[in-house]
Scaffold this active site. Structure first.
Site, mmCIF file in Angstrom:
data_model
loop_
_atom_site.group_PDB
_atom_site.id
_atom_site.type_symbol
_atom_site.label_atom_id
_atom_site.label_comp_id
_atom_site.label_asym_id
_atom_site.label_seq_id
_atom_site.Cartn_x
_atom_site.Cartn_y
_atom_site.Cartn_z
ATOM 1 N N CYS A 42 61.075 -47.093 -17.821
ATOM 2 C CA CYS A 42 60.737 -46.219 -18.838
ATOM 3 C C CYS A 42 61.664 -45.953 -19.443
ATOM 4 O O CYS A 42 61.547 -46.599 -21.394
ATOM 5 C CB CYS A 42 59.580 -45.879 -18.753
ATOM 6 S SG CYS A 42 58.875 -44.858 -20.369
ATOM 7 N N CYS A 47 60.470 -49.198 -22.298
ATOM 8 C CA CYS A 47 60.204 -48.498 -23.589
ATOM 9 C C CYS A 47 61.722 -47.635 -24.576
ATOM 10 O O CYS A 47 61.356 -47.865 -25.476
ATOM 11 C CB CYS A 47 58.415 -47.692 -22.965
ATOM 12 S SG CYS A 47 58.413 -48.489 -22.119
ATOM 13 N N LYS A 50 63.924 -49.944 -26.005
ATOM 14 C CA LYS A 50 63.541 -50.728 -26.367
ATOM 15 C C LYS A 50 62.955 -50.269 -27.991
ATOM 16 O O LYS A 50 63.330 -51.499 -28.838
ATOM 17 C CB LYS A 50 62.619 -51.526 -25.700
ATOM 18 C CG LYS A 50 61.821 -52.637 -26.003
ATOM 19 C CD LYS A 50 59.740 -52.474 -27.552
ATOM 20 C CE LYS A 50 59.500 -51.469 -26.730
ATOM 21 N NZ LYS A 50 58.726 -51.473 -25.538
ATOM 22 N N TYR A 183 55.018 -59.629 -23.602
ATOM 23 C CA TYR A 183 55.496 -58.386 -23.934
ATOM 24 C C TYR A 183 57.016 -58.105 -24.286
ATOM 25 O O TYR A 183 57.565 -58.324 -25.107
ATOM 26 C CB TYR A 183 55.400 -57.086 -23.009
ATOM 27 C CG TYR A 183 54.096 -56.528 -23.572
ATOM 28 C CD1 TYR A 183 53.501 -55.499 -23.063
ATOM 29 C CD2 TYR A 183 53.288 -57.233 -22.412
ATOM 30 C CE1 TYR A 183 52.344 -55.146 -23.555
ATOM 31 C CE2 TYR A 183 52.182 -57.162 -22.579
ATOM 32 C CZ TYR A 183 51.388 -56.037 -23.349
ATOM 33 O OH TYR A 183 49.962 -55.213 -22.685
ATOM 34 N N HIS A 441 41.611 -42.905 -47.532
ATOM 35 C CA HIS A 441 42.605 -44.236 -48.400
ATOM 36 C C HIS A 441 43.545 -43.489 -48.752
ATOM 37 O O HIS A 441 43.738 -42.455 -49.876
ATOM 38 C CB HIS A 441 42.124 -43.983 -49.902
ATOM 39 C CG HIS A 441 41.633 -45.525 -50.690
ATOM 40 N ND1 HIS A 441 41.810 -46.677 -50.010
ATOM 41 C CD2 HIS A 441 42.155 -45.757 -51.765
ATOM 42 C CE1 HIS A 441 41.474 -48.234 -51.602
ATOM 43 N NE2 HIS A 441 42.702 -46.473 -52.306
ATOM 44 N N GLU A 446 41.775 -47.762 -42.808
ATOM 45 C CA GLU A 446 40.582 -47.145 -43.342
ATOM 46 C C GLU A 446 39.618 -48.939 -42.822
ATOM 47 O O GLU A 446 38.192 -48.654 -43.460
ATOM 48 C CB GLU A 446 40.537 -47.010 -44.437
ATOM 49 C CG GLU A 446 41.242 -48.604 -45.546
ATOM 50 C CD GLU A 446 41.435 -47.339 -47.341
ATOM 51 O OE1 GLU A 446 40.239 -47.236 -47.870
ATOM 52 O OE2 GLU A 446 42.574 -48.031 -47.792
HETATM 53 P P1 NDP Z 1 54.328 -60.646 -18.566
HETATM 54 O O1 NDP Z 1 53.581 -60.727 -17.546
HETATM 55 O O2 NDP Z 1 53.692 -59.609 -19.890
HETATM 56 O O3 NDP Z 1 55.049 -62.488 -19.096
HETATM 57 C C1 NDP Z 1 55.162 -62.553 -18.482
HETATM 58 C C2 NDP Z 1 55.658 -64.005 -19.319
HETATM 59 O O4 NDP Z 1 56.485 -65.480 -18.769
HETATM 60 C C3 NDP Z 1 54.384 -64.913 -19.833
HETATM 61 O O5 NDP Z 1 54.504 -65.878 -20.884
HETATM 62 C C4 NDP Z 1 54.704 -66.125 -18.233
HETATM 63 O O6 NDP Z 1 53.587 -67.390 -19.398
HETATM 64 C C5 NDP Z 1 56.005 -66.054 -18.482
HETATM 65 N N1 NDP Z 1 56.664 -67.013 -17.366
HETATM 66 C C6 NDP Z 1 56.244 -66.380 -15.895
HETATM 67 N N2 NDP Z 1 56.511 -67.674 -14.828
HETATM 68 C C7 NDP Z 1 57.509 -68.021 -15.710
HETATM 69 C C8 NDP Z 1 57.924 -69.431 -15.845
HETATM 70 N N3 NDP Z 1 58.212 -69.922 -13.950
HETATM 71 N N4 NDP Z 1 58.716 -70.646 -16.116
HETATM 72 C C9 NDP Z 1 58.358 -69.498 -17.521
HETATM 73 N N5 NDP Z 1 57.463 -68.886 -17.908
HETATM 74 C C10 NDP Z 1 56.710 -68.612 -17.303
HETATM 75 O O7 NDP Z 1 56.582 -60.531 -18.233
HETATM 76 P P2 NDP Z 1 57.096 -59.332 -19.252
HETATM 77 O O8 NDP Z 1 58.325 -59.718 -18.358
HETATM 78 O O9 NDP Z 1 57.122 -59.932 -20.155
HETATM 79 O O10 NDP Z 1 55.951 -57.620 -18.693
HETATM 80 C C11 NDP Z 1 56.055 -57.020 -17.746
HETATM 81 C C12 NDP Z 1 55.245 -56.267 -17.533
HETATM 82 O O11 NDP Z 1 55.740 -55.041 -18.446
HETATM 83 C C13 NDP Z 1 54.223 -56.729 -18.860
HETATM 84 O O12 NDP Z 1 52.676 -57.307 -17.967
HETATM 85 C C14 NDP Z 1 53.915 -55.398 -19.382
HETATM 86 O O13 NDP Z 1 52.637 -55.309 -18.810
HETATM 87 C C15 NDP Z 1 55.112 -54.465 -19.129
HETATM 88 N N6 NDP Z 1 55.757 -54.067 -20.745
HETATM 89 C C16 NDP Z 1 54.463 -52.974 -21.784
HETATM 90 C C17 NDP Z 1 55.347 -53.213 -22.797
HETATM 91 C C18 NDP Z 1 54.359 -52.496 -23.410
HETATM 92 O O14 NDP Z 1 53.492 -51.628 -23.572
HETATM 93 N N7 NDP Z 1 54.760 -52.801 -24.830
HETATM 94 C C19 NDP Z 1 56.925 -53.751 -22.856
HETATM 95 C C20 NDP Z 1 57.087 -54.501 -22.151
HETATM 96 C C21 NDP Z 1 57.001 -54.450 -20.375
HETATM 97 P P3 NDP Z 1 52.426 -67.801 -18.786
HETATM 98 O O15 NDP Z 1 51.878 -66.726 -19.954
HETATM 99 O O16 NDP Z 1 52.384 -68.947 -19.081
HETATM 100 O O17 NDP Z 1 51.537 -66.917 -17.130
#
Ligand code: NDP
Length: 460
Positions: A42, A47, A50, A183, A441, A446
């Protein structure tokens, strides 16, 4: 005393730091091992940096909007090394605060990697020292995966970067391919785009952010295309090569895309590889996550785990909440299960997409008959700013009781609004409660209390 410590925490991220401090404040003898930098994903490479990057990426649009309000800033210029240096300074400051707070609570900190030797013994690898503890908390987090899965090995995958490296690139890439639809992929795609890179998002599915409300996903896709991001859906890499300074990504559609960096954001894997948890009788799941019960207890009764390493909800506030519940349960004789309901979350795209509670699909799947209220509008800022930007808000309401089950927003300040809406959902507020709340407002928020006309109803 039988053990060196009452509690040994492995990992100095959000969960580990909170648990160690709170446990020490009960009078327990607590130690913590962190092999890298205090603060975890984080603070160091998640976070916080980012969000700083997100702010940096939004000034270019703000400057454009300002023209409609009579401002002329001349030729705006962006300097990547300045952003990196200032971000590093702030992260170092936060890291120092984390370390200070942990020490002030009386926690002994080892700058070392801890691995299990047996159920109560940990080996600190650098120091070559053994320590024992009555209770152990695994809070080692997770790390970006570079694996596309065993069925899908991509030649050249090692040429890509992950979010870890994206925070410290020497220069801003001119052309970036971002792989993934979660994300991290969406946030970095918008960050690079806002900073001036040409961005293509390569996602295997039909629209990004699987699991989020479908209307929000559609609105995000439209917004990305309007902004000039290249969104490539149903698309996967088949090969990546490097010639000179350029990368070439071949896709399943037969294209070869030339770019300067490829960012893989295809999920994260739990940091359990080198922990040797089997020596302590701790079971791992299919992805290598530590398996826990409803109280965050592992298969070894005196060993617990919180945060991303358990792969429940990968969110900092959830790790902190799990840590607090762990301390209540293990040190205050007050068994407390973490509550994973009504957890708000936001994807920090531009604009943001935030949500709390159930999507339509989830509510219907759980047997609710629902009324849906939707509102879409052009935010006041953009009337003079001139850009074609729209906000979408949506409430999912349980029809018989009127209880608001879900709140979803795509638009400026969505995260700030949804944080407040989460309180209402936690209190099981009804649509009638929203309706009798006086509007503030002129705001975007709102709309949440002025949506009087039902958009449609659905039954399971
Ligand atoms: P996520 O699990 O959110 O997303 C992974 C993405 O990668 C999905 O779109 C998935 O597709 C795709 N994917 C997975 N495997 C493959 C593959 N073999 N080939 C191609 N695409 C693939 O992971 P992130 O890495 O984005 O983030 C991890 C976690 O970190 C999040 O779940 C979140 O909880 C946390 N996070 C939170 C944030 C926030 O609160 N703002 C910011 C950043 C991270 P598909 O959908 O088709 O499975």
């Amino acid at each position: 005393m039988k053990y060196d410590y009452d509690l040994f925490v492995i990992g100095g991220g959000s969960g580990g730091v909170r648990a160690s401090r709170m446990a020490a404040m009960t009078g327990a003898r607590v130690a913590l091992a962190e092999e890298w930098r205090m603060g975890g994903t984080c603070v160091i490479r998640g976070c916080i940096p980012k969000k700083l990057f997100v702010y940096a990426s939004q000034f270019s649009e703000n400057v454009k909007d300002a023209a409609g309000y009579g401002w002329d800033f001349g030729d705006a210029k962006f300097d990547w090394p300045t952003l990196i240096a200032n971000k590093d300074r702030e992260i170092a400051r936060l890291e120092g605060l984390y370390a200070k707070n942990v020490a002030a609570a009386g926690v002994t900190v080892f700058a070392d990697r801890a691995v299990f030797e047996d159920e109560h013994t940990l080996l600190l690898l650098n120091a070559g020292k053994r320590v024992t503890a009555e209770k152990i908390l695994i809070a080692t987090g997770n790390t970006p995966t570079r694996e596309f899965g065993t069925s899908h090995i991509i030649p050249g995958g090692e040429l890509c970067i992950t979010s870890n490296e994206a925070f410290n690139l020497k220069e801003l890439p001119r052309r970036v391919l971002v792989a993934g639809g979660g994300y991290i992929a969406l946030e970095f795609a918008h960050i690079f785009h806002g900073l001036g890179s040409h961005v293509s998002l390569v996602y295997r599915g039909d629209k990004p952010l699987r699991g989020f409300d479908n209307d929000m996903r559609d609105a995000l896709c439209t917004s990305m295309q309007t902004r000039g991001l290249d969104v490539m859906l149903g698309c996967e890499f088949t090969k990546i090569e490097k010639f000179g300074d350029c990368l070439y990504a071949e896709t399943n559609k037969g294209d070869v895309i030339e770019c300067d960096q490829i960012l893989l954001a295809i999920g994260r894997q739990p940091n359990t590889n080198a922990l040797q948890v089997h020596k302590a009788g701790v079971e791992l799941g299919r992805k290598g996550e530590v398996k826990v019960d409803g109280y965050s207890r592992t298969s070894a009764p005196h060993i617990w785990a919180v945060g991303d390493v358990t792969d429940r909800m990968q969110l900092t506030p959830v790790a902190i909440h799990e840590a607090m519940c762990f301390v209540e349960t293990a040190f205050k004789n007050n068994p407390t299960r973490p509550d994973h309901n009504h957890v708000p979350s936001a994807v920090f795209t531009t604009p943001e997409l935030a949500s709390v509670g159930m999507t339509e699909e989830k509510a219907l799947g759980l047997g609710h008959s629902i009324d849906v209220y939707k509102s879409t509008f052009r935010p006041l800022l953009h009337t003079l700013g001139g850009r074609e930007v729209r906000t979408l808000m949506k409430l999912v309401v349980d029809a018989p009781s009127g209880q608001v089950l879900g709140c979803h927003i795509f638009g400026d300040h969505a995260a700030e609004i949804v944080q407040a809406a989460a309180i209402a959902l936690n209190l099981e507020a009804t649509k009638a409660d929203f309706d009798r709340t006086v509007a503030l407002h002129p705001t975007a928020a709102e709309e949440l209390v002025t949506m009087r006309t039902k958009s449609y109803s659905k039954t399971p």
